[in-house]
Design an enzyme around this catalytic site. Structure first.
Site, short mmCIF file in Angstrom:
data_model
loop_
_atom_site.label_atom_id
_atom_site.label_comp_id
_atom_site.label_asym_id
_atom_site.label_seq_id
_atom_site.Cartn_x
_atom_site.Cartn_y
_atom_site.Cartn_z
N LYS A 38 9.67 -2.86 -8.79
CA LYS A 38 8.67 -2.03 -9.45
C LYS A 38 8.86 -2.09 -10.96
O LYS A 38 9.99 -2.18 -11.46
CB LYS A 38 8.80 -0.59 -8.94
CG LYS A 38 7.73 0.37 -9.41
CD LYS A 38 7.94 1.72 -8.74
CE LYS A 38 6.91 2.75 -9.19
NZ LYS A 38 7.11 4.04 -8.48
N SER A 41 2.92 5.46 -6.58
CA SER A 41 2.95 4.67 -7.80
C SER A 41 3.58 3.29 -7.63
O SER A 41 3.47 2.45 -8.54
CB SER A 41 3.72 5.44 -8.88
OG SER A 41 5.06 5.68 -8.51
N SER A 42 4.23 3.03 -6.49
CA SER A 42 4.78 1.69 -6.25
C SER A 42 3.70 0.79 -5.66
O SER A 42 3.92 0.04 -4.70
CB SER A 42 5.99 1.77 -5.30
OG SER A 42 6.94 2.70 -5.75
N ILE A 53 8.68 9.87 -6.02
CA ILE A 53 8.86 11.27 -6.42
C ILE A 53 7.79 12.17 -5.81
O ILE A 53 7.78 13.37 -6.05
CB ILE A 53 8.89 11.41 -7.95
CG1 ILE A 53 9.47 12.77 -8.36
CG2 ILE A 53 7.49 11.19 -8.56
CD1 ILE A 53 9.69 12.96 -9.83
N GLY A 54 6.90 11.61 -5.01
CA GLY A 54 5.88 12.43 -4.37
C GLY A 54 5.15 11.68 -3.28
O GLY A 54 4.09 12.09 -2.81
N GLY A 55 5.74 10.53 -2.90
CA GLY A 55 5.09 9.65 -1.92
C GLY A 55 4.88 8.26 -2.49
O GLY A 55 4.17 7.44 -1.90
N SER A 56 5.52 7.98 -3.62
CA SER A 56 5.22 6.75 -4.38
C SER A 56 5.65 5.46 -3.70
O SER A 56 5.16 4.39 -4.04
CB SER A 56 5.87 6.82 -5.77
OG SER A 56 5.35 7.90 -6.50
#
Length: 582
Positions: free
Chosen positions: A141, A216-217, A237-240
């Protein structure tokens, strides 16, 4: 006097015009400077892609009889076996994946930087022959530090600031013989789950080019889902990790925070303690995730970062075949799952029961409070000032604009909106209250303490039911463009486990059917508010897209979580081979 007044009026008018013209000129010059900075970054990326193309072409010319295409179809376990046996050479593997990356990137726009140092790394590969990932090309990433390359997090202010050394995770991967060869795209600021930023543009879904790949990934999910990488490393950090894995039809694993060192991984908002971040692997199957975890959890990791608990991978737990006592829930009470999400959960539950496991109803408590007081308020405890400060001086990506809009409004404005909305849309009102964060250090400490108590409350309920693991829905299918920033409300199924700091992974189990799509017409949601209506619009047109489930375990029981993921993968694979749905 009148004549003097006229002169002063003329002077003031002239000065006003000059001032206005100067302001416009400075803005124009600032805009030009920004555009030139973006153009330089894109030119560097394009030059790297051209260099990779040339390198692949030269390799093919030197090896005219070698067919590279079958290499990228091999599972990771088979690939490592053939490399160790000598039937496959690492240079052929690397060039095969470079060739595939070029093809996939043209369609999906998932690359930010080709790591041409990977070709030089081939000369050192013999010294890592005993490494668990010897000769395996790995994608990383964009925010994960690699010496000499930017980790911008999609932010203009972080361009032209290359890492001075490799991150811990990259260092350990290299010592295990892995070859990081490409960095992949992210959303602006990382705190969004649509993969687009003003520097590198938008990455799209390999399963459907008219859908988002998630974030985000997101670059990782798209590249691996498109066949351009066999193994990748993301952050969550939240489902990334989990959202792109779900949207792109691959497997992803968020370990317990700090099971894998975060040293050298960049972030726009460092220091958040209420919602915990993790580094984790993404791959086509669960066995590949486990192999990556086994490779990372070694003495090198524990020496390079002594804050990481020295817990080697427990292979015995991972390979266990004991029957499991599995908690499950179909609806968390915050976001009603889409029809395909609900069906995926129900069918997986049934298959696990048929395999001899015990399924027990379980529902995380106080989800409404958890989402607003712990998730939202914890993620933007500073009122989002840190994030907003880094967005100044550059363009804001359209995918992020609707998300940050409420952050910009003064507190009293959002408070008025909250009061007005509370009788009609209580969930939206609660979020507007929460986004301004905490008022003092004392309030922050109180929040941390409250979250600690909440974690222990969930664990006590878990233990009362004597659960081993938990099965729950995973957000999906992949959205249409420009909805993620408007639907942070849909993250309840993922962000909860960053607050709890439970290890959790995603396994694709089915695809959206025409019947699932038709049922969207009857979807009302748990609240019937604007967000519920937007969610339906976001997931429409998803027939054929992958749908996943989440597998959860208690903190530091990462191997048990992976073992459960492997079981889900196995029962669903058997079911598919029997020509059934899952």
């Amino acid at each position: 006097m009148p004549e003097m007044d006229r002169e002063w009026t003329s002077v003031v008018a002239t000065l006003t015009c000059c001032t206005g013209a100067t302001v416009l000129l400075l803005k124009w010059l600032g805009h030009q400077k920004v555009q030139k900075k973006i153009q330089r970054a894109r030119a560097r990326r394009d030059a790297g892609l051209s260099q990779a193309q040339q390198t692949v072409q030269e390799f093919k010319e030197k090896n005219p009889g070698l067919d590279l295409s079958p290499i990228v179809d091999l599972p990771l376990a088979e690939l490592t076996k053939q490399i160790k046996a000598g039937s496959l050479q690492p240079d052929a593997v690397l060039h095969a994946y470079m060739d595939k990356v070029l093809e996939v990137n043209r369609k999906l726009n998932c690359s930010t930087d080709v790591l041409m140092e990977s070709v030089k790394q081939l000369s050192e590969i013999e010294s890592h022959r005993d490494g668990l990932l010897c000769g395996v090309p790995i994608s990383i990433k964009e925010n994960i530090g690699y010496k000499g390359h930017d980790s911008t997090c999609g932010m203009l202010c972080r361009l032209d600031d290359p890492a001075v050394m490799d991150s811990v995770v990259v260092t350990v991967l290299k010592r295990q013989g892995a070859i990081p060869f490409i960095k992949t795209n992210v959303p602006q600021g990382l705190l969004n789950y649509e993969c687009s930023n003003p520097i590198y543009g938008m990455t799209v879904n390999p399963c459907n080019l008219q859908k988002t790949c998630g974030g985000s990934s997101g670059g990782e999910g798209a590249l691996i889902g498109g066949g351009g990488s066999i193994l990748g490393v993301g952050t969550d950090i939240g489902g990334s990790i989990r959202i792109p894995a779900s949207f792109c039809g691959i497997c992803g694993f968020k370990p317990t925070s700090n099971r894998i060192s975060l040293r050298g991984a960049n972030s726009c908002v460092k220091g958040i303690k209420s919602v915990m971040s993790s580094i984790g692997p993404m791959a086509r199957d669960v066995e590949s995730l486990a192999l990556c975890m086994r490779a990372l959890l070694c003495e090198d990791m524990f020496t390079l970062d002594p804050t990481v608990p020295p817990l080697p991978f427990n292979q015995q737990v991972y390979e266990s075949s004991d029957r499991l006592r599995i908690g499950y829930y179909e609806n968390d009470g915050y976001l009603q799952p889409s029809p395909s999400m609900a069906r995926a959960l129900q069918e997986t539950k049934k298959l696990l029961e048929q395999a001899g496991h015990t399924l027990v109803p379980f529902k995380p408590p106080e989800i409404y409070t958890a989402m607003h007081e712990y998730v939202v308020k914890g993620a933007v405890a500073d009122g989002a000032t840190t994030l907003l400060s880094q967005l100044k001086g550059g363009p804001v990506d359209p995918c992020v604009q609707s998300q940050i809009m409420p952050y910009i409004f003064p507190r009293f404005v959002n408070k008025i909106f909250s009061i007005i909305l509370k009788p009609i849309y209580p969930r939206m009102a609660a979020v507007l209250d929460a986004i301004h964060g905490v008022n003092s250090v004392a309030e922050l400490w109180k929040q941390h303490y409250t979250i600690e108590n909440y974690i222990h409350h969930v664990i006590s309920q878990w233990k009362e039911l004597e659960l081993d693991v938990l099965l729950c829905p995973m957000l999906g299918p992949a959205y249409n463009f420009n909805y993620c920033g408007k639907l942070t409300s849909a993250l309840s199924y993922t962000m909860l486990y960053n607050v709890l700091n439970f290890p959790v992974g995603v396994v694709p189990v089915t695809t959206v059917t025409a019947e699932d799509e038709a049922k969207l017409s009857h979807y009302r949601g748990n609240f019937g508010d604007i967000w519920d209506k937007l969610f339906v619009k976001a997931v429409r047109g998803g027939v054929g897209l992958p749908v996943a489930v989440q597998c959860v375990s208690l903190p530091w029981q990462d191997e048990l979580c992976l073992r459960f993921m492997r079981e889900v993968e196995k029962v669903c694979a058997y079911n598919k081979s029997s020509n059934k749905t899952c």
